[in-house]
Scaffold this motif. Structure first.
Motif, PDB file in Angstrom:
ATOM      1  N   LEU B 263       0.131   4.264  13.295  1.00 46.31           N
ATOM      2  CA  LEU B 263       1.686   4.748  12.164  1.00 46.31           C
ATOM      3  C   LEU B 263       0.726   4.869  11.074  1.00 46.31           C
ATOM      4  CD1 LEU B 263       4.387   4.197  12.159  1.00 46.31           C
ATOM      5  CD2 LEU B 263       4.398   1.978  10.977  1.00 46.31           C
ATOM      6  N   LEU B 264      -0.195   4.680  11.126  1.00 40.99           N
ATOM      7  CA  LEU B 264      -1.552   5.061   9.294  1.00 40.99           C
ATOM      8  C   LEU B 264      -1.278   6.992  10.221  1.00 40.99           C
ATOM      9  CD1 LEU B 264      -2.916   3.819   7.012  1.00 40.99           C
ATOM     10  CD2 LEU B 264      -5.053   4.384   8.739  1.00 40.99           C
ATOM     11  N   GLU B 265      -1.600   6.674  10.616  1.00 40.58           N
ATOM     12  CA  GLU B 265      -1.774   8.547  10.745  1.00 40.58           C
ATOM     13  C   GLU B 265      -0.110   9.347  11.029  1.00 40.58           C
ATOM     14  OE1 GLU B 265      -3.681   9.279  14.216  1.00 40.58           O
ATOM     15  OE2 GLU B 265      -5.225   7.408  14.063  1.00 40.58           O
ATOM     16  N   LEU B 266       0.904   8.713  11.454  1.00 38.83           N
ATOM     17  CA  LEU B 266       2.508   9.216  11.177  1.00 38.83           C
ATOM     18  C   LEU B 266       2.679   9.256   9.929  1.00 38.83           C
ATOM     19  CD1 LEU B 266       4.242   9.563  14.038  1.00 38.83           C
ATOM     20  CD2 LEU B 266       5.570   7.918  12.732  1.00 38.83           C
TER      21      LEU B 266
ATOM     22  N   MET C   1     -13.790  11.486  18.632  1.00 38.27           N
ATOM     23  CA  MET C   1     -12.964  10.620  17.450  1.00 38.27           C
ATOM     24  C   MET C   1     -11.584  11.641  17.956  1.00 38.27           C
ATOM     25  SD  MET C   1     -11.916   9.278  14.002  1.00 38.27           S
ATOM     26  CE  MET C   1     -12.816  10.124  13.186  1.00 38.27           C
ATOM     27  N   LYS C   2     -10.677  11.105  18.201  1.00 38.47           N
ATOM     28  CA  LYS C   2      -9.197  12.423  18.376  1.00 38.47           C
ATOM     29  C   LYS C   2      -8.430  11.886  16.959  1.00 38.47           C
ATOM     30  CE  LYS C   2      -8.518  14.775  21.241  1.00 38.47           C
ATOM     31  NZ  LYS C   2      -8.029  15.312  23.194  1.00 38.47           N
ATOM     32  N   LYS C   3      -8.101  12.171  16.081  1.00 43.35           N
ATOM     33  CA  LYS C   3      -7.037  11.263  15.344  1.00 43.35           C
ATOM     34  C   LYS C   3      -6.242  12.437  14.450  1.00 43.35           C
ATOM     35  CE  LYS C   3      -8.695   6.653  14.933  1.00 43.35           C
ATOM     36  NZ  LYS C   3      -7.987   6.879  15.100  1.00 43.35           N
ATOM     37  N   ILE C   4      -5.023  11.893  14.038  1.00 41.92           N
ATOM     38  CA  ILE C   4      -4.077  13.131  13.389  1.00 41.92           C
ATOM     39  C   ILE C   4      -4.788  12.566  11.429  1.00 41.92           C
ATOM     40  CG2 ILE C   4      -2.030  14.473  12.862  1.00 41.92           C
ATOM     41  CD1 ILE C   4      -1.339  13.272  15.544  1.00 41.92           C
ATOM     42  N   ILE C   5      -5.926  13.571  11.091  1.00 49.28           N
ATOM     43  CA  ILE C   5      -5.496  12.812   9.609  1.00 49.28           C
ATOM     44  C   ILE C   5      -7.540  14.727   9.067  1.00 49.28           C
ATOM     45  CG2 ILE C   5      -6.248  10.236  10.283  1.00 49.28           C
ATOM     46  CD1 ILE C   5      -9.887  11.243  10.780  1.00 49.28           C
ATOM     47  N   ASN C   6      -7.660  14.109   8.519  1.00 51.65           N
ATOM     48  CA  ASN C   6      -8.253  14.849   7.317  1.00 51.65           C
ATOM     49  C   ASN C   6      -8.830  14.411   7.137  1.00 51.65           C
ATOM     50  OD1 ASN C   6      -6.236  16.998   7.460  1.00 51.65           O
ATOM     51  ND2 ASN C   6      -5.278  16.759   5.528  1.00 51.65           N
ATOM     52  N   ASN C   7      -9.615  14.108   6.108  1.00 50.25           N
ATOM     53  CA  ASN C   7     -10.711  13.717   5.607  1.00 50.25           C
ATOM     54  C   ASN C   7     -10.588  12.006   5.895  1.00 50.25           C
ATOM     55  OD1 ASN C   7     -13.392  12.316   4.828  1.00 50.25           O
ATOM     56  ND2 ASN C   7     -13.327  13.855   2.454  1.00 50.25           N
ATOM     57  N   PRO C   8     -11.249  10.908   6.350  1.00 45.52           N
ATOM     58  CA  PRO C   8     -11.627  10.167   7.292  1.00 45.52           C
ATOM     59  C   PRO C   8     -11.133   9.313   5.661  1.00 45.52           C
ATOM     60  CG  PRO C   8     -13.003  11.108   8.498  1.00 45.52           C
ATOM     61  CD  PRO C   8     -12.590  12.109   7.358  1.00 45.52           C
ATOM     62  N   ALA C  15      -2.242   8.389   3.843  1.00 46.03           N
ATOM     63  CA  ALA C  15      -0.957   8.280   4.401  1.00 46.03           C
ATOM     64  C   ALA C  15       0.229   7.112   3.611  1.00 46.03           C
ATOM     65  CB  ALA C  15      -1.252   6.792   5.099  1.00 46.03           C
ATOM     66  N   LEU C  16      -0.506   6.754   2.166  1.00 46.90           N
ATOM     67  CA  LEU C  16       0.819   6.575   1.423  1.00 46.90           C
ATOM     68  C   LEU C  16       1.535   7.170   0.752  1.00 46.90           C
ATOM     69  CD1 LEU C  16      -1.832   3.384  -0.452  1.00 46.90           C
ATOM     70  CD2 LEU C  16      -0.034   2.985   1.168  1.00 46.90           C
ATOM     71  N   ARG C  17       1.376   8.567   0.525  1.00 47.07           N
ATOM     72  CA  ARG C  17       1.363  10.211  -0.150  1.00 47.07           C
ATOM     73  C   ARG C  17       3.082   9.855   1.421  1.00 47.07           C
ATOM     74  NH1 ARG C  17      -2.595  13.151  -1.447  1.00 47.07           N
ATOM     75  NH2 ARG C  17      -3.001  13.836   0.055  1.00 47.07           N
ATOM     76  N   HIS C  57      -3.423  -2.058   9.967  1.00 45.48           N
ATOM     77  CA  HIS C  57      -2.277  -2.614  10.856  1.00 45.48           C
ATOM     78  C   HIS C  57      -1.176  -2.688  10.848  1.00 45.48           C
ATOM     79  CE1 HIS C  57      -6.008  -5.291  10.899  1.00 45.48           C
ATOM     80  NE2 HIS C  57      -6.284  -5.376   9.409  1.00 45.48           N
ATOM     81  N   GLU C  58      -0.489  -1.124   9.898  1.00 46.07           N
ATOM     82  CA  GLU C  58       0.579  -0.686   9.478  1.00 46.07           C
ATOM     83  C   GLU C  58       1.802  -1.124  11.190  1.00 46.07           C
ATOM     84  OE1 GLU C  58      -2.260   1.095   9.454  1.00 46.07           O
ATOM     85  OE2 GLU C  58      -1.993   0.173   7.262  1.00 46.07           O
ATOM     86  N   PRO C  59       2.887  -1.399  10.553  1.00 44.59           N
ATOM     87  CA  PRO C  59       3.536  -1.645   9.486  1.00 44.59           C
ATOM     88  C   PRO C  59       3.880  -3.170   7.984  1.00 44.59           C
ATOM     89  CG  PRO C  59       5.204  -2.380  10.985  1.00 44.59           C
ATOM     90  CD  PRO C  59       3.550  -2.167  11.453  1.00 44.59           C
ATOM     91  N   LEU C  60       2.571  -3.562   9.325  1.00 46.56           N
ATOM     92  CA  LEU C  60       1.914  -4.669   7.780  1.00 46.56           C
ATOM     93  C   LEU C  60       1.329  -4.034   6.777  1.00 46.56           C
ATOM     94  CD1 LEU C  60       2.224  -8.130   7.873  1.00 46.56           C
ATOM     95  CD2 LEU C  60      -0.830  -7.594   8.636  1.00 46.56           C
ATOM     96  N   HIS C  61       0.878  -4.846   5.746  1.00 47.47           N
ATOM     97  CA  HIS C  61       2.023  -4.965   4.841  1.00 47.47           C
ATOM     98  C   HIS C  61       3.218  -4.202   4.045  1.00 47.47           C
ATOM     99  CE1 HIS C  61      -0.368  -8.362   5.464  1.00 47.47           C
ATOM    100  NE2 HIS C  61      -1.395  -7.615   5.414  1.00 47.47           N
TER     101      HIS C  61
END
Ligand SMILES: Nc1ncnc2c1ncn2[C@@H]1O[C@H](COP(=O)(O)OP(=O)(O)O)[C@@H](O)[C@H]1O
Ligand SMILES: Nc1ncnc2c1ncn2[C@@H]1O[C@H](COP(=O)(O)OP(=O)(O)O)[C@@H](O)[C@H]1O
Ligand SMILES: [Mg+2]
Ligand SMILES: [Mg+2]
Ligand SMILES: [Mg+2]
Ligand SMILES: [Mg+2]
Lengths: 209, 329, 329, 209
Positions: B263-266, C1-8, C15-17, C57-61
Motif C-alpha cells: 500500500l505504501l507504493e500504491l 529490488m523491484k519497487k514503484i518508488i522514486n528515491n528510497p 507515500a504520505l503525499r 505496515h500499511e494500512p496500519l496506522h
C-alpha cells in the motif's frame, strides 16, 4: 462392428485420457500466450464428461455427442467450454438420431462443428485459434471413418503447427501483438489431440469410429 | 509454489467457504454451481445486477456483492470465465422481476458464457466492459479487455438499480461508465496460478511488463524498470490520450494494486498520478486506492480514469455495503 | 529490488503525499514531522487517540485515522518507530482537552520514543500492545510484540473515545482488548525493505517461517511448507492455548494478510480457521479479513483472536470512517 | 591543542562519515537478526547532526554533545534514536559547561552514557545489545584522552564481538531465540565504530579529543 453410441462413447473416454496426459503441455502453451488454464479447463471438463457417460450412455452417437456438449458448456467455462461445447452440439445436430455413424455423417459432423465454432467465436483461418486446426480437419476426406479421421487428425496437426508463426487476432493471445509469434495456439493443439485420439479409436475398433 | 491452499483443484470452493463464513449476514454462498449473492435478494421490483468472471481477481467480483452494488457474482475457476449454469443460477436467485443486468468483462470466454446464459433468461441486458487501452481496439480482434473500470461500472450500475432505475436506465448508465473510463496496468512480477505452480512469466529483475491484463498474460512490451514517476507517466499518458481526457474534465482516479504491491507504493504512485492529472488541468473529484482488481499475487499497478458528471458522481457516492467497498451504511 | 518508488530515502514522504491526495476530506497530513490526523480534530472534550509506528505496515496506522478510530497516526521511517517530535506534534494537533491516549506496539523503539514524547505532554495514558504468542513472555526480555491486535485496540478505544468515554475508561478498554487478544503469524516470503533492496531473509521454496513479526525479522522457527489446514492449525493452536480461549467463548476472528497474500488464499485460510474454532466450541461472532497489519510485500498470514463481551462488541460495531476500515457512516 | 567544542564537533562529523561508510554493514547485521534499519537510521540521524553542526556549533563540548543528543532523539526514531540520544545527553550532562575536556571528563561522559542507556533500555551485559560494547568501554582508562578513547574503542570491539555467540534478551533479536546465535548485535557494532572514530580523531588532533 459399426460406429454406434457405445463406440463413440468409448472414443470420447479415450480422448479424455489423452487430454489428461497432455494437460500440462496445454497449460504450458496457454501460459506462454494466454492465461495458463486451457489444459486444466479441458481436463476438468472431460473429467465431468467421463463421469456423465459412466452414469448413463445415450443410445445414439448423436446422443453421446450432445451429452458431451452439454457437460462441456455447463461445466468448463472460459473460451474453450462454449467453443468445444458448441462444436460437439453442432456435430450432434449433424448426425441426428442415427444408430451408427457413416463417413459422410462424420464429415458432416466436423463441418458442423467448425461452423459452430466460427459462428460463436467469429475467427477465421489465420487468426491463430482452434479454427486453424478444425477448418482443415473439416475438409478431410476418407473412405471409411478411420481413414477420414486419420486424415482430419493429420490436417489438424498441420493446422496447429501453422499457428506458431502467427500474430493472433482472436482470443487472449491477441492482446500480445507480435509477442504471440513463435508459440502454438493451445486450442488448436487440443483440437489436433482430440482428433488424433478419435482417429486412433476408430483405427483400433476396426472399421468405423 | 508457495501458497496457503489445500488441493489446488479446490481453491475456489475452499475460498468461497471462507468468504461465506466471513460474511454470514451479508452474503449467501452456494456451491456447484458457485454463486455469491446478497442475502437480501431477490428485491422485488429492483433490477438485479450480476457480474462474474474467473477467480483470482479478488475482491472482484464477490467482494462487490451487497446492497448498492451487485446482487450476485459468479466466480469461475481461477482465470476461467464462469459457466452458463452459474449465471443462470445466479439470475434465478436474484431476479426481482424488473430484469437482470449482466456486467461482462470483454474476454472471449466471458462473452460466450454470459451469452449462452442470457439465451435462457428473460429480460436481460448485457453491458460489455472494455477499458484497457493497452490493447488495440478493432472489430477484427477480441477487442479491448475489461479491467479496472469493472469496479466503477458495478458500483454505478448497482447504485442506479438500488435507486429504482429500470433495466434500460441501468444499462445506459453502465455503458456511460464504460464509454468514459480508460485503464492501463503494468507488472513487476508475474502471478502464480495455483493449478500451474510456476509464475505465469519470468521477468528479469530490472524489467517491467507494460500493458498487462489481469490474467498473468504477458504485457504488450517489456521495459526497463524505471522510477515511480516514469512508470506512472507511462501508464497515465496512454489513458489520457485515448479518450481523450482534457483540461477541465472532472474525473475519478482509481489507483489499483494488482495484488502484491504494498500500500505504501500504491499511495506513492497515486500521489504522482494526482500531480500529473493536475498538471494537465484535469480535476480529480473522486478517488479509489487499493487492491480491487487483482491478479493473484502479482506485483504491479493499474490506473483507471473515469470522466464524471454530476449524475455519475451521485451514483458513486450513494451508499454501498459489500465486503470490499463500503460507505454511507 | 523491484519497487514503484522514486528515491528510497523519500518513500514515506512520497507515500504520505499520495495519502493526502487520496483522502482530502478525511485526512490532514503534515510532513516533517510526519503526522496524519483526522481533519475533524481537535474535538473539544473528546479523548484524543494517537498511535504510530514504523511505516511499511500499511494500512496500519494511517489507514485507521478518522472518526471512530484514531485522531492521529505518526508514521516513522520504514520499520522504524516514529520520533518524539512526531508524537508531540500529533498530540498538539488533536488534543481536545480531555487527554491523549497513546496506543503503542510493544517494541523497544516504539516504547522509548512514545515514552520520551509523553514526558512532554500533559494528561496522557499509554497502553502497550503485546499480543504475539510466538514470543515468550518474560519480564527479563523485550516481551511480546504488538501485532494484529493493534487494529482491534485502535478500533475499540477509538469508538469509546468517540462515545465520550474519559481517558481512564478509554485506557481501560484498550487494556481489556490487549488482555483478551492473542496473535500469531507465518510467512511464505520475506519483505524487501526499500532502503535495503534485498529480501530480509531467504526462505527455500518448501519452507515457511513460523512465528514471524511484522518487520521482516526471521521467525521463531522454519518448518516445511504444509497445506493450508496444517498451517492454520499451527497458528491457531498456540493462540487458543495461550489465553486460553475455551468452549463457550465468543470471539472476534481476525484473519490478516501480511501484504502479498492473495485474498483468495486469505479467505481460504479464514474458512479453515472458522471450522477449527467451531470444533473447539468457540463461537465467532465478529470477523475481519484482509491486509490490515502488513509487512510490505511479505506473503503470509496471521490470526488474531479477541474474546468479546457485549461492551467490546458494541464498540467494535460502532460507526467508523477511515481509509481502511469503514462502516455505519 | 585542547579538546574544545570545535574538536568535539569535528570528531562528531568524522564519526558521521564512518557511520556512512558502514551503513550497509550495519543494515546487514540488523537484517540478520532485526529489521534491517539500524545502518539507515544512524546514517539518517548523523546526517541531520552534521547539518545541525554546520548551521551553528555550540561553544562548549557539552553543548556539542547536547546538540547531537537532541538531533538523534528528535530525528532518528527506532531503538537507536532514543538510546544513542540518551547516551549523548547524559554525556553532555557529565561534562557540564567546561571549555575543554579532560580524560577524567571523557571517562565520566562514557560512564554517564552507559548509565543512560541502561536506565532507558534496562539491558545488562550479556543481553546482546549495545550495552555489551558500551559497558567495557566505560571502564577503560588512559593517561590522555587519545589513550583513553583508544582503550575504550578496543574494549568496545571486544564487547561487540562477544555478542556473536549470545542469545538476545533485549531488542528485536530477542524474538529469535536461539536463531540469534552467531550474529553480532548491530548496536554494539555501531558503538564500537563510533568509539574507534572518536579515538582516531583524538589521536589525529595530537593531544586530547
Ligand atoms: N474467438 C475465438 N474463436 C475460436 N477459438 C477461440 C477464440 N477465442 C479463443 N479461442 C480458442 O480458445 C483457446 C483458449 O481456451 P481457454 O484457455 O480454455 O480459454 P480462455 O482463453 O478463456 O482462458 C485458444 O487457444 C483458442 O484456440
Ligand atoms: N533494551 C535495549 N537496551 C540497549 N540497547 C538496545 C535495547 N534494545 C535494542 N538495543 C540496541 O538497539 C539496536 C537496534 O537499533 P535499531 O535497529 O536502530 O532499532 P530497532 O530495533 O527499533 O529497529 C540493537 O542492535 C541493540 O544494540
Ligand atoms: Mg486460457
Ligand atoms: Mg482463462
Ligand atoms: Mg526498526
Ligand atoms: Mg533495527
Amino acid at each position: 462392428m459399426g460406429c454406434d453410441a457405445r463406440s463413440v462413447a468409448a472414443a470420447v473416454v479415450a480422448a479424455a485420457g489423452v487430454v489428461g496426459e497432455h494437460r500440462d503441455e496445454l497449460v504450458r502453451l496457454d501460459q506462454a500466450i494466454g492465461d495458463a488454464d486451457h489444459g486444466e479447463n479441458l481436463r476438468r471438463g472431460f473429467g465431468f464428461v467421463v463421469s456423465a457417460l459412466a452414469e448413463s450412455t445415450p443410445d445414439t452417437p448423436g446422443g453421446v455427442l450432445k451429452l458431451v456438449a452439454s457437460v462441456l458448456i455447463s461445466k468448463v467455462g472460459g473460451a474453450a467450454g462454449p467453443l468445444f461445447g458448441t462444436a460437439f452440439l453442432r456435430a450432434a445436430g449433424a448426425v441426428g438420431a442415427v444408430e451408427e455413424l457413416t463417413p459422410e455423417l462424420v464429415s458432416a459432423a466436423l463441418g458442423a462443428a467448425l461452423g459452430g465454432v466460427v459462428a460463436r467465436g467469429k475467427a477465421a483461418v489465420g487468426d491463430k485459434t482452434m479454427v486453424d486446426a478444425l477448418a482443415p480437419a473439416a475438409s478431410a476426406r476418407g473412405a471409411d471413418i478411420a481413414a477420414l479421421l486419420a486424415a482430419a487428425a493429420a490436417a489438424a496437426d498441420v493446422g496447429a503447427s501453422s499457428t506458431v508463426p502467427l500474430v493472433a487476432r482472436k482470443g487472449r493471445a491477441s492482446y500480445l501483438g507480435e509477442r504471440a509469434i513463435g508459440h502454438m495456439d493451445p486450442g488448436a493443439r487440443s483440437v489436433a489431440l482430440l482428433l488424433r485420439s478419435f482417429a486412433n479409436s476408430a483405427a483400433g475398433s476396426g472399421v468405423g469410429l | 509454489m508457495k501458497k496457503i491452499i489445500n488441493n489446488p483443484a479446490d481453491v475456489v470452493t475452499d475460498a468461497l467457504r471462507g468468504l461465506a463464513a466471513a460474511h454470514p449476514t451479508l452474503l449467501r454462498v452456494t456451491q456447484d454451481p458457485a454463486v455469491v449473492a446478497w442475502v437480501g435478494t431477490p428485491v422485488a421490483g429492483k433490477v438485479a445486477v450480476i457480474s462474474g468472471g474467473g477467480s483470482g481477481h479478488e475482491p472482484l467480483h464477490s467482494g462487490f456483492v451487497g446492497p448498492g452494488m451487485l446482487d450476485a457474482a459468479c466466480p469461475g475457476a481461477v482465470f476461467t470465465s464462469p459457466t452458463p449454469d452459474q449465471i443462470q443460477a445466479a439470475a434465478a436467485q436474484v431476479d426481482g422481476g424488473a430484469g437482470v443486468l449482466l456486467l461482462v468483462k470483454n474476454y472471449t470466454g466471458d462473452v460466450l458464457n454470459f451469452e449462452t446464459a442470457a439465451e435462457f433468461l428473460d429480460n436481460t441486458r448485457t453491458v460489455l466492459i472494455d477499458d484497457d487501452v493497452a490493447v488495440q481496439d478493432s472489430s477484427f480482434t477480441a477487442g479491448r479487455r475489461g479491467v479496472g473500470a469493472t469496479v466503477l461500472v458495478e458500483k454505478i450500475a448497482g447504485a442506479a438499480a438500488a435507486a429504482g432505475a429500470d433495466l434500460d436506465t441501468c444499462a445506459r448508465l453502465a455503458e456511460a461508465v464504460v464509454a468514459g473510463a480508460r485503464s492501463m496496468g503494468l507488472a513487476l512480477t508475474a502471478p502464480t496460478v495455483p493449478h500451474v505452480g510456476s509464475p505465469s512469466f519470468v521477468l528479469p529483475d530490472d524489467e517491467v511488463e507494460v500493458g498487462i491484463g489481469i490474467h498473468g498474460e504477458p504485457g504488450r512490451r517489456r521495459e526497463p524498470l524505471a522510477d515511480a514517476s516514469a512508470l506512472v507517466t507511462a501508464l497515465l499518458e496512454p489513458i489520457l490520450d485515448d479518450l481523450p481526457f482534457t483540461a477541465g474534465d472532472q474525473v475519478l482516479l482509481f489507483t489499483n494494486s494488482m495484488g502484491g504491491t504494498p500500500l505504501l507504493e500504491l499511495y506513492l504512485a497515486h500521489g504522482i498520478a494526482e500531480e500529473l492529472l493536475a498538471a494537465r488541468g484535469i480535476t480529480v473529484t473522486r478517488r479509489l486506492v487499493g487492491p480491487y482488481v487483482t491478479s493473484l499475487d502479482m506485483q504491479g499497478i493499474s490506473f483507471t480514469v473515469l470522466r464524471l458528471d454530476s449524475a455519475l458522481t451521485d451514483l458513486w457516492d450513494a451508499p454501498v455495503h459489500t465486503a470490499a467497498l463500503r460507505w454511507g451504511v
